[in-house]
Design a protein around this motif. Structure first.
Motif, PDB file in Angstrom:
ATOM      1  N   THR A   1       0.826  -1.214   0.000  1.00 36.11           N
ATOM      2  CA  THR A   1       0.000   0.000   0.000  1.00 36.11           C
ATOM      3  C   THR A   1       0.855   1.256   0.000  1.00 36.11           C
ATOM      4  O   THR A   1       0.423   2.302  -0.476  1.00 36.11           O
TER       5      THR A   1
ATOM      6  N   ARG B   1      -2.449  -5.429  -5.350  1.00 37.25           N
ATOM      7  CA  ARG B   1      -2.064  -4.018  -5.353  1.00 37.25           C
ATOM      8  C   ARG B   1      -0.947  -3.715  -6.341  1.00 37.25           C
ATOM      9  O   ARG B   1      -0.892  -2.628  -6.898  1.00 37.25           O
ATOM     10  N   ARG B   2      -0.057  -4.645  -6.533  1.00 32.16           N
ATOM     11  CA  ARG B   2       1.131  -4.332  -7.341  1.00 32.16           C
ATOM     12  C   ARG B   2       1.069  -4.893  -8.769  1.00 32.16           C
ATOM     13  O   ARG B   2       1.877  -4.509  -9.608  1.00 32.16           O
TER      14      ARG B   2
END
Ligand SMILES: Cc1ncc(C[n+]2csc(CCOP(=O)(O)OP(=O)(O)O)c2C)c(N)n1
Ligand SMILES: [Mg+2]
Length: 790
Positions: free
Chosen positions: A438, A466-467
């Motif tokens: 995050t 997220r990545r």
């Protein structure tokens, strides 16, 4: 005038390339001489102290003298990287010597302590070696993953995108293609659309034991083509091509084309007379062939019939220089094992060494005067200054150091401990990475995760969501677009930071090897984290060892592990892996029990893999949720967790019993400890986070006369006190603790295959539950006090 200029230039260029060919051909001779002499010197001239054969591979080396000379002295650019077939190390060393990057002292000490290494080694030969080799097949696979890493860095703009990419080159023996890992890598490479990859196959049709199957290579080129590779076959040299162009020459070509590998090899060994006999027998009806035979004496005929393209400098240069795009290319270069040496083509030549008499003849033919065996240019009929000037201008000679130095990526002073009253270490790992994902820390930007199809089940989901997943091209997540609910968002993009692999643990480790060398190889440091099921470490063990042998730095997260995996059963339950962590150089193994320990260790691991003399780090994690301690980890405790052990419950002075446990067995160890405390007040409970660190430091302390961490901990017990060790792995993981301060140890653990069940059943059967620990404690105490089992 306008026309004359280019014509003049092209004539100039032709003259230049003729000069270059003459120079390279002369240097190739020198390289063959030096490699042969290096091995001869090691075996026949250096005094032996132990009666062992020193060895070295004169035949395998001779096979690639032309190919490697062409590469290193002409074709390669500084950014290119090479994995040399292991047994061609002498040729490699000879070339480095000519380039001024290797000393004569090291050559004289080839295969001796501190000398040039038997097989090229990044860590022991130093800056000159790009990829270590030794276990055949792995270097070849490594180049493919290096090219993937290079693409990753370029697409993440961690490398200048305007500079030309390096070609990742493998010089492979033909029998290396029997190694399955090559094909696993090929398939994975195809999925990732790898580029800038050259595999040059030294097709001498011989392995160690034998001549390779004729039918095999009929398949090999089709196979490469199927994976989208260009295949360039270098079969016949210029002499043979000229002969084929003569009247009836096509019959000679057909004859060689159809000649079985073993017959060709045998005739290479027999020489001109042998060739003549067979050609006469088979082709005498063609006048053109008779003319060829009549026009060649035995030596010339042998030279003609062995004029394969892999030994023809002009053909090799043409083929290599002709490839200018980034499509992966496989060069199949026909060669002869032992070319130019008396055992050329002989099926037993792999470990063959020339005897002193043969060497004398060879030296004479090379015109190397006695006493000048190591001289760089002795025996070459080209002036030394011309050779020196040529070598000084070779791109690899002009380039500086091959290994880049990169500054460490800063690591925060702590990672937030995932909260939760009950957690497994695997879940804690997922949350730690999820939190890192995050933020926009420098640390997070350099982390790259990878997994062989166990991304979700090893808990990398939050990080990947997220990545994103790395891919050359943007690809949407179709399930998401179609509004199919899923916890996973699998968006693929060039900026993605997870590399998803198919199920092949060998590939995982080769990729970790390449990712873990991104700094030195490409000048941009990465912090790789690979996840795997613990039992399948063994599946990729040789590649794991290979990665560590060349000091690649990465974090391996292995989960789930042990019989604690319960219902999954014996095929998935790991037993010996902590011993791998303990015994394997280059990696430090940890098996934490609690989330706060893991947070502390993971933070340390990010630093450790970046330290100059650091190591890779292996975490053995579990899916078993356990109650978490309520505590703050201060500096002292953090240090102890990293050092490998701490007292979870301090023993009283002179305690007569302690329980030492690892990882997911913490609840059983605690339960037993509480039960025992009623009878044995003051017993201790030792949390071992790293048997590996503890053991290593103990040995180092013994050698230096210091007091080890383990000894300082165990000295709190009464001399001779009893220790129960408990680990969800082979009991040898901790049983050695008894030797540290002479305690009586009763080791618990798993030394048979696992099976399905729940934890209570399995811990009962494998004697790891509270009752088993308490029972063992009673017996150990008796043994400690009476010296018998009662
Ligand atoms: C994994 C592994 N298995 C076995 C060996 C032993 N070995 C070394 S070279 C070789 C044969 C290699 O043949 P090839 O690749 O064709 O090379 P050549 O010597 O013919 O050039 C073998 C079996 C090894 N080095 N690595
Ligand atoms: Mg071979």
């Amino acid at each position: 005038m306008l026309r004359a200029l280019p014509g003049g230039r092209s004539r100039e260029r032709e003259a230049e390339s003729a000069d270059k060919l003459t120079l390279l051909t002369a240097l190739e001779r020198k390289v063959l001489w030096l490699s042969t002499w290096m091995i001869h010197n090691a075996n026949h001239l250096r005094p032996s102290r132990d009666g062992l054969k020193v060895g070295g591979h004169q035949a395998s080396s001779a096979s690639v003298a032309t190919l490697m000379t062409a590469l290193y002295l002409d074709v390669m650019r500084p950014q290119d990287r090479v994995a040399v077939k292991p047994h061609a190390a002498p040729i490699f060393h000879a070339l480095q010597y000519l380039l001024g990057h290797q000393s004569v002292e090291k050559l004289e000490r080839f295969r001796a302590f501190g000398g040039a290494q038997s097989y090229p080694s990044r860590t022991k030969d130093g800056d000159i070696v790009d990829f270590s080799t030794g276990s055949v097949g792995l270097g070849v696979g490594m180049t493919l993953f290096a090219s993937l890493v290079q693409d990753y860095l370029r697409l993440h703009r961690l490398m200048p995108a305007d500079a030309s990419p390096g070609r990742m080159i493998a010089l492979a023996g033909d029998a290396e293609l029997d190694e399955g890992n090559i094909f696993e890598a090929l398939l994975e490479g195809w999925k990732h659309d790898v580029r800038n990859l050259w595999w040059i196959i030294d097709y001498n049709r011989q392995s160690l034991d034998a001549v390779v199957s004729d039918r095999l290579f009929g398949r090999i080129d089709a196979l490469f083509e199927m994976f989208g590779w260009r295949v360039v076959t270098l079969k016949y040299g210029r002499l043979l091509q000229a002969a084929f162009a003569r009247p009836d020459g096509e019959h000679l070509r057909e004859w060689i084309d159809d000649c079985p590998n073993s017959l060709y090899s045998a005739l290479v060994y027999k020489g001109g007379e042998g060739w003549r006999e067979h050609l006469r027998r088979d082709l005498n009806r063609y006048p053109g062939i008779r003319a060829i035979l009549d026009g060649h004496d035995d030596d010339a005929l042998a030279r003609l019939m062995t004029n394969l393209a892999g030994h023809d400098m002009g053909s090799v240069l043409d083929a290599l220089h002709a490839v200018t795009d980034d499509r992966p290319t496989c060069f199949i270069a026909y060669t002869i094992k032992g070319y130019g040496l008396p055992f050329a083509g002989h099926k037993d030549n792999h470990a063959g060494l020339m005897n002193p008499a043969q060497m004398e003849i060879f030296q004479h033919s090379m015109a190397v005067p006695a006493g000048q065996e190591w001289a760089r240019f002795a025996g070459l009929d080209i002036p030394a200054d011309a050779l020196e000037a040529f070598l000084a201008d070779v791109p690899l000679a002009r380039a500086g150091t091959r290994n880049h130095q990169t500054p460490p990526i800063p690591v925060p002073t702590e990672l937030p401990v995932p909260n939760g009253r009950r957690l497994s270490t695997q879940e804690a790992f997922g949350r730690l990475l999820g939190t890192l994902a995050t933020g926009d820390s420098a640390l997070a930007s350099r982390i790259v995760t990878t997994s062989p199809d166990v991304t979700v089940s090893t808990n990398l989901g939050a990080w990947v969501n997220r990545r994103g997943i790395f891919d050359r091209t943007e690809r949407a997540d179709t399930f998401r677009e179609e509004k199919v609910v899923s916890a996973q968002r699998w968006v693929m993009a060039p900026k993605g930071q997870h590399i998803e692999l198919g199920i092949a643990e060998h590939n995982l480790f080769l990729e970790l090897a390449a990712l873990g060398l991104a700094g030195p190889l490409f000048g941009a440091r990465l912090l790789p984290i690979g996840t795997i099921y613990d039992p399948f470490i063994k599946r990729g063990l040789d590649a794991f060892n290979y990665a560590l042998y060349q000091d690649a730095r990465f974090i391996l997260v292995a989960t789930p592990s042990g019989i604690t995996l319960a219902p999954e059963g014996g095929a998935h339950q790991s037993i010996a892996e902590p011993l791998i962590g303990l015994a394997q150089p280059g990696v430090v193994g940890f098996e934490p029990a609690y989330a706060d320990e893991l947070a502390c260790l993971l933070r340390w691991a990010f630093e450790e893999i970046q330290r100059e003399d650091g190591q890779s780090v292996y975490f053995r994690l579990s899916t078993r949720p356990i109650d978490q301690p309520e505590r703050e980890i201060g500096a002292d405790l953090a240090e102890a967790i990293i050092a490998g052990a701490y007292w979870l419950r301090e023993p009283a002075p002179d305690a007569e019993l302690a329980i030492a446990y690892c990882g997911a067995l913490a609840p059983e160890a605690l339960g037993a400890y509480e039960a025992i405390c009623e009878d044995v007040p003051g017993a201790g409970l030792l949390a071992v986070t790293s048997p590996d660190r503890l053991h290593r430091e103990w040995r180092e302390a013994l050698a230096s006369g210091a007091t080890s961490v383990a000894e300082r901990l165990l000295r709190r017990l009464r001399p001779g006190a009893a220790i129960i060790t408990a680990a969800d792995s082979h009991p040898a993981t901790l049983s050695w603790l008894g030797s540290v301060a002479r305690n009586v140890v009763l080791p618990l653990g798993v030394d048979g295959f696992g099976q399905s069940g729940d934890i209570p059943d399995l811990y009962r059967v494998y004697r790891l539950d509270v009752d088993a620990i308490v029972d063992a404690a009673a017996r150990a105490c008796l043994r400690a006090t009476t010296g018998t089992d009662g």
